[in-house]
Design an enzyme around this catalytic site. Structure first.
Site, short mmCIF file in Angstrom:
data_model
loop_
_atom_site.label_atom_id
_atom_site.label_comp_id
_atom_site.label_asym_id
_atom_site.label_seq_id
_atom_site.Cartn_x
_atom_site.Cartn_y
_atom_site.Cartn_z
N SER A 194 0.80 -1.22 0.00
CA SER A 194 0.00 0.00 0.00
C SER A 194 0.84 1.27 0.00
O SER A 194 1.66 1.48 -0.88
CB SER A 194 -0.96 -0.05 1.19
OG SER A 194 -1.91 0.97 1.06
N HIS A 195 0.66 2.09 1.04
CA HIS A 195 1.34 3.39 1.07
C HIS A 195 2.74 3.29 1.66
O HIS A 195 3.43 4.29 1.78
CB HIS A 195 0.51 4.36 1.92
CG HIS A 195 0.38 3.90 3.33
ND1 HIS A 195 -0.38 2.81 3.67
CD2 HIS A 195 0.96 4.33 4.47
CE1 HIS A 195 -0.29 2.60 4.96
NE2 HIS A 195 0.52 3.51 5.47
N ASP B 287 -2.47 6.58 -3.44
CA ASP B 287 -1.25 5.96 -2.88
C ASP B 287 -0.70 4.82 -3.75
O ASP B 287 -1.14 4.62 -4.88
CB ASP B 287 -1.54 5.47 -1.46
CG ASP B 287 -2.45 4.25 -1.45
OD1 ASP B 287 -3.25 4.11 -2.39
OD2 ASP B 287 -2.35 3.44 -0.52
N ASP C 140 -1.02 1.58 -3.98
CA ASP C 140 -1.92 0.60 -4.61
C ASP C 140 -3.26 1.20 -5.02
O ASP C 140 -4.18 0.48 -5.37
CB ASP C 140 -2.13 -0.61 -3.70
CG ASP C 140 -2.79 -0.25 -2.39
OD1 ASP C 140 -2.63 0.90 -1.94
OD2 ASP C 140 -3.47 -1.10 -1.79
N ASP D 214 -5.67 2.79 -3.36
CA ASP D 214 -6.90 2.76 -2.57
C ASP D 214 -7.08 4.00 -1.69
O ASP D 214 -8.19 4.32 -1.30
CB ASP D 214 -7.04 1.47 -1.75
CG ASP D 214 -5.90 1.21 -0.79
OD1 ASP D 214 -4.96 2.04 -0.73
OD2 ASP D 214 -5.93 0.16 -0.11
N ARG D 215 -6.01 4.71 -1.38
CA ARG D 215 -6.16 5.93 -0.57
C ARG D 215 -6.32 7.15 -1.46
O ARG D 215 -5.95 7.12 -2.64
CB ARG D 215 -4.92 6.13 0.31
CG ARG D 215 -4.74 5.05 1.34
CD ARG D 215 -3.60 5.39 2.28
NE ARG D 215 -3.51 4.37 3.31
CZ ARG D 215 -3.06 4.59 4.54
NH1 ARG D 215 -2.64 5.78 4.89
NH2 ARG D 215 -3.03 3.62 5.42
N LYS E 173 -11.32 0.26 -0.47
CA LYS E 173 -11.38 1.70 -0.68
C LYS E 173 -10.80 2.01 -2.05
O LYS E 173 -10.05 1.21 -2.60
CB LYS E 173 -10.66 2.44 0.44
CG LYS E 173 -9.24 2.01 0.72
CD LYS E 173 -8.78 2.67 2.02
CE LYS E 173 -7.31 2.45 2.27
NZ LYS E 173 -7.07 1.31 3.16
C1 G16 Z 1 -4.71 -0.15 5.90
C2 G16 Z 1 -6.12 -0.64 5.85
C3 G16 Z 1 -7.06 0.47 6.25
C4 G16 Z 1 -6.69 1.01 7.62
C5 G16 Z 1 -5.24 1.38 7.65
C6 G16 Z 1 -4.87 1.67 9.08
O1 G16 Z 1 -4.55 0.85 4.94
O2 G16 Z 1 -6.43 -1.08 4.53
O3 G16 Z 1 -8.35 -0.03 6.25
O4 G16 Z 1 -7.43 2.14 7.95
O5 G16 Z 1 -4.43 0.32 7.20
O6 G16 Z 1 -3.52 1.73 9.22
P1 G16 Z 1 -2.86 1.64 10.67
O7 G16 Z 1 -3.24 0.32 11.27
O8 G16 Z 1 -1.41 1.81 10.37
O9 G16 Z 1 -3.42 2.80 11.44
P2 G16 Z 1 -3.64 0.65 3.65
O10 G16 Z 1 -3.96 1.78 2.74
O11 G16 Z 1 -2.24 0.69 4.19
O12 G16 Z 1 -4.00 -0.70 3.09
#
Ligand code: G16
Length: 544
Positions: A113-114, A278, A280, A282-283, A377
């Site tokens: 992801s990010h 981001d 992937d 989704d953000r 997302k």
């Molecule tokens: C991931 C999940 C999200 C979540 C986030 C929280 O985001 O897909 O649903 O809100 O982690 O991150 P943390 O646990 O670090 O606060 P992503 O975009 O990294 O897949």
């Protein structure tokens, strides 16, 4: 058939976090590490034998190698068909939609992801189920349990690798592989949700847009939607070519990691909409001239204006937000007379609600917003939703925000990240805070007194499952709130997240700097939770 059974050692650290298994690239590249995890997935999901999978990722370093390794393990385990995105490039929302549309058994998403990319960066693997949604907690536990006990895995040797840059059908031993282009189907689906004629007319009339794809996976999707279908000039997209190291940037669309976008938004001649997504896809980050839309406000505004968007003009079944996310959307749901659900952090908790038709929109403070069109997302969805909203209302982002605050009040919100080098210390801090929570009620610090404090426990209204210890909540008597939880996406150390929130009702001052408006909540929370004493830190590393 050249199926080989390879001895492996169990990997006790293969415990998926908030969104799949995320580790340093070096960890994933250890001999047998990825194979072990893929074998654990196949063993935990027996329907995969004879079934089908969708595979793709965010294009980060090692993505195509990982896809080839995973394909060999899947083929050797009797998976009948794999649909692999061309060059392995598949955004997370597009993957979710492909899994659903193809009726696949599941999908392997190769993404962190990010998190930063490149050889020194992070890698990740996420398993999504047949609905396109993230694996539920119970399934990730089964995968982890299996990964810990495996002593051998199956793989296919002596067969040429799949050509990931060749569209069409190939064979990998007994498995049929289709390499597909995910862009057209994704773009078609989004075109059905928004009024592209209206957006095109607004663009012709002078509406200006800037989208930063952050050298990540959304570049080709954004080019199709924004340039080819909506007619924006190619220069409206920056960093549109996916790169394995994201150009050395942290592919996280937040004001801290995108200072150049914040600078652009503050110019008098700034575009009307400035956005990013981001690694992937989704953000999302949404800004207007002179303003940033906080994720909680973005969800609330989209819910309030959903009736203007073709895909949502029939009304919303309900909305949901993760627990730490600001309660701005609750006020809109209340006004609309629709249910609003509060779930633990992690998109997977929305999936049951979406699948049961109980919600249409959902979002999180971590820059994620989406709708029932996917089970993930969706960054570009949020960008198009805002673009269509600007076109429909002919108002600026700042005007829409101020109008919303006048109607509903403003939910000032900030998140502090306290970085701890030692993951075990992070857990101790949160355990101490949980133990102290019941003693906080009635205590006062500065002008604030605590009404109640507890550890959030979620009861899934669809399947009746419960998830406990999903974050500590401190409710202050004036309605302000603080939430504390450990990040589930770290690959080293621990991050204690402290979320601060305060509502300024209609008629109050809505133009304060959020950190000023939240000053008392921060001071009281730091003192009550003894954050400096417990962490040994002088303060948060960053405030988002
Ligand atoms: C991931 C999940 C999200 C979540 C986030 C929280 O985001 O897909 O649903 O809100 O982690 O991150 P943390 O646990 O670090 O606060 P992503 O975009 O990294 O897949």
């Amino acid at each position: 058939m050249p199926i080989t059974i390879v001895p492996t050692r169990a990997f006790a650290d293969q415990r998926p976090g908030t969104a799949g298994l995320r580790k340093r690239v070096a960890t994933f590249r250890q001999p047998h590490y990825l194979e072990n995890f893929v074998q654990a997935i196949v063993d935990a999901v027996p329907e995969l034998r004879g079934g089908s999978v969708v595979i793709g990722g965010d294009g980060r370093f090692w993505c195509t190698d990982a896809a080839r390794i995973a394909l060999r393990v899947l083929a050797a385990n009797g998976v009948a068909r794999a649909s692999v995105a061309k060059d392995g490039l598949l955004s997370t929302p597009a993957a979710s939609m492909e899994i659903r549309a193809r009726g696949a058994t599941g999908g392997l998403l190769l993404t962190a992801s990010h998190n930063p990319g490149g050889p020194e960066g992070d890698f990740g693997v996420k398993y999504n189920v047949t609905s396109g949604g993230q694996a539920a907690e119970s399934l990730t536990e089964r995968i982890h349990a299996r990964a810990r006990e495996l002593h051998r895995y199956k793989t296919l040797e002596g067969e040429p690798d799949v050509e990931l840059d060749e569209l069409g059908r190939q064979a990998l031993g007994p498995m049929e592989v289709e390499v597909f282009d995910p862009v057209p189907a994704y773009a078609d689906a989004l075109e059905r949700l928004f009024d592209f004629d209206r957006i095109r007319a607004a663009l012709r009339a002078g509406l200006r847009v800037h989208f930063d794809a952050m050298s990540a996976v959304t570049g080709p999707f954004a080019e199709e939607l924004l340039v080819r279908r909506l007619g924006l000039p190619p220069s409206a997209i920056t960093n549109g070519r996916p790169l394995p190291d994201f150009g050395g940037r942290h592919p996280d669309p937040s004001p801290q990691t995108c200072p150049q976008l914040v600078a652009l938004a503050s110019r008098n001649d700034a575009p009307d909409l400035i956005a990013a997504s981001d690694g992937d896809g989704d953000r999302n980050l949404i800004m207007g001239r002179g303003c940033l839309v906080s994720p909680g406000d973005s969800l609330a505004l989209l819910a309030a204006h959903a009736h203007r968007l073709p895909g949502y003009c029939g009304g919303l079944a309900g909305v949901a937000r993760s627990m730490p996310t600001s309660r701005a959307v609750d006020r809109v749901a209340d006004r609309l007379g629709i249910p609003c659900y509060e779930t633990p952090t992690g998109w997977r908790y929305f999936c049951n609600l979406l699948e049961a038709g109980r919600i249409t929109l959902c979002g999180e403070e971590s820059f994620g917003t989406s709708s029932a069109h996917a089970r993930e997302k969706d960054g570009l969805w949020a960008v198009l939703a805002w673009l269509d909203l600007l076109a429909a209302t002919r108002r600026s982002v700042a005007e829409l925000l101020h109008h919303h605050w006048r109607e509903h009040g403003r939910d000032y919100f900030a998140r502090e990240d306290w970085r701890l080098a030692d993951a075990a210390l992070g857990q101790r801090v949160i355990d101490d805070l949980r133990a102290a929570a019941p003693t906080l009620a009635g205590r006062s610090v500065g002008g604030l007194s605590v009404a109640s404090a507890d550890s959030f426990r979620y009861l899934d209204p669809v399947d009746g499952s419960t998830s406990k210890d999903q974050g500590l909540r401190i409710h202050y008597a004036d309605g302000s709130r603080a939430v504390l939880r450990l990040s589930g996406t770290d690959t080293a150390g621990a991050t204690l997240r402290v979320y601060l929130e305060r509502h300024a009702p209609p008629g109050a001052d809505h133009d304060r700097v959020p950190l000023d408006a939240l000053g008392e909540v921060a001071v009281a929370t730091h003192a009550l939770a003894q954050l400096r004493e417990l962490t040994g830190l002088a303060g948060p590393k960053q405030v988002v």
